[in-house]
Motif scaffolding. Structure first.
Motif: not given
Length: 324
Positions: A45-54, A12-19
């Motif tokens: 996909d890149g979901s974990w990378n986004i979670i790490s940044l968040l 769900e990499e596309e929605s994580l930042n917005e969520l």
């Protein structure tokens, strides 16, 4: 801590930042002390990378990463184990659940005394043929079987008292039936709230028609586990005794008939009643033994490892608390 928001996800990499931004805005406007726990269930996909940044920019964001896809129930189990909030909210990561519902769900648990409140997506934006109609049939069967009067067992948006999620065990694919598990554990004050359902904004659904077939099979399992999970002998033993009595009754009938009523009639082994008697007693004995073995397994069962966590973010403090 007021709130833990537990979010299982898969690709769900596309929605994580917005969520994340949406949830944070709701938390800040209501002055909640909160944590957001993302459980990456083996995303490719890149979901974990986004979670790490968040998690790096927001210390309230926690992350759990599975080594592969173990399923939503296992992800929820890991999230529940890590959650520290007085109220725990679960929601999906695809933006179809509205974070604006969180304050009212929190109020229902914290101030209205509910143990669990389940969302009801009364108006849906899914396909009528492939999702809405099967979902209605599934929920009807679940209500009739479980006795829990909810209209939408599948809704991912739910609120729990902390004691509930620390008590129940979510196994296999039983995430659909958490309210049933909660009821069987003694948490009977279960409510429902109509929530807004939003059309999927990114990607595509991870669930197909097979989830309804699996759901009905799981429904049978949860009915058995909730009623006989701790006492399998009560079911298998009772059925075994019943079958044995039927078989023994036929045997007595055949004996009396051969000895006193029709001694010159055909051999007992040539009569169908003999095979009914023999089969019934064998089945009865097997059922009784199944119940006996089930009792032994219940008493000797050890906790098994049901998923493997590859990485965790911002959970060091919780680990220390559990180990102390």
């Amino acid at each position: 801590m007021n709130l833990s928001v537990v979010i299982p996800l898969l690709n769900e990499e596309e929605s994580l930042n917005e969520l994340h931004d949406w949830i944070v805005a709701v938390m800040q406007s209501n002055r909640f002390l909160y944590e957001i726990i993302f459980i990456d269930d083996g995303s490719t996909d890149g979901s974990w990378n986004i979670i790490s940044l968040l998690s790096a920019k927001n210390e309230n964001v926690k992350g759990i990463r599975f080594s592969k896809n173990f399923g939503k129930s296992q992800a929820l189990h890991a999230g529940f184990k890590a959650a520290q909030g007085d109220v725990v909210i679960t929601m999906d990561a695809d933006l179809q659940d509205n974070p604006e519902e969180i304050p009212e769900l929190f109020d229902l648990i914290q101030n209205k005394g509910y143990d669990l409140v389940s969302g009801w997506k009364k108006k849906r934006y899914d396909s009528v043929i492939t999702k809405n109609i099967p979902s209605k049939l599934f929920n009807w069967a679940a209500r009739k079987t479980s006795g829990v009067k909810l209209n939408d067992f599948n809704c991912g948006l739910k609120a729990y008292k902390k004691a509930v999620i620390k008590t129940i065990e979510v196994r296999g694919e039983m995430h659909r039936y958490i309210p049933v598990l909660a009821k069987s554990a003694g948490f009977t004050n279960i409510g429902e709230k109509i929530v807004q359902h939003q059309a999927r904004k990114y990607g595509k659904t991870k669930f197909g028609m097979e989830r309804f077939i699996n759901g009905f099979l799981d429904l049978i399992t949860i009915w058995f586990v909730s009623k006989f999970g701790r006492r399998p002998m009560h079911l298998f033993g009772a059925l075994g005794v019943l079958m044995f009595i039927i078989g023994f009754g036929f045997a007595i009938f055949l004996g009396i008939d051969k000895l006193f009523i029709n001694p010159t009639a055909r051999l007992i082994t040539d009569r169908p009643e003999f095979f009914i008697s023999l089969t019934s007693m064998i089945i009865g004995t097997q059922l009784f033994l199944a119940g006996f073995l089930g009792e032994i397994m219940v008493r000797s069962r050890k906790d098994e490892k049901r998923y493997n966590i590859l990485e965790e973010l911002n959970l060091a403090q919780e680990k220390e608390q559990f180990s102390s």
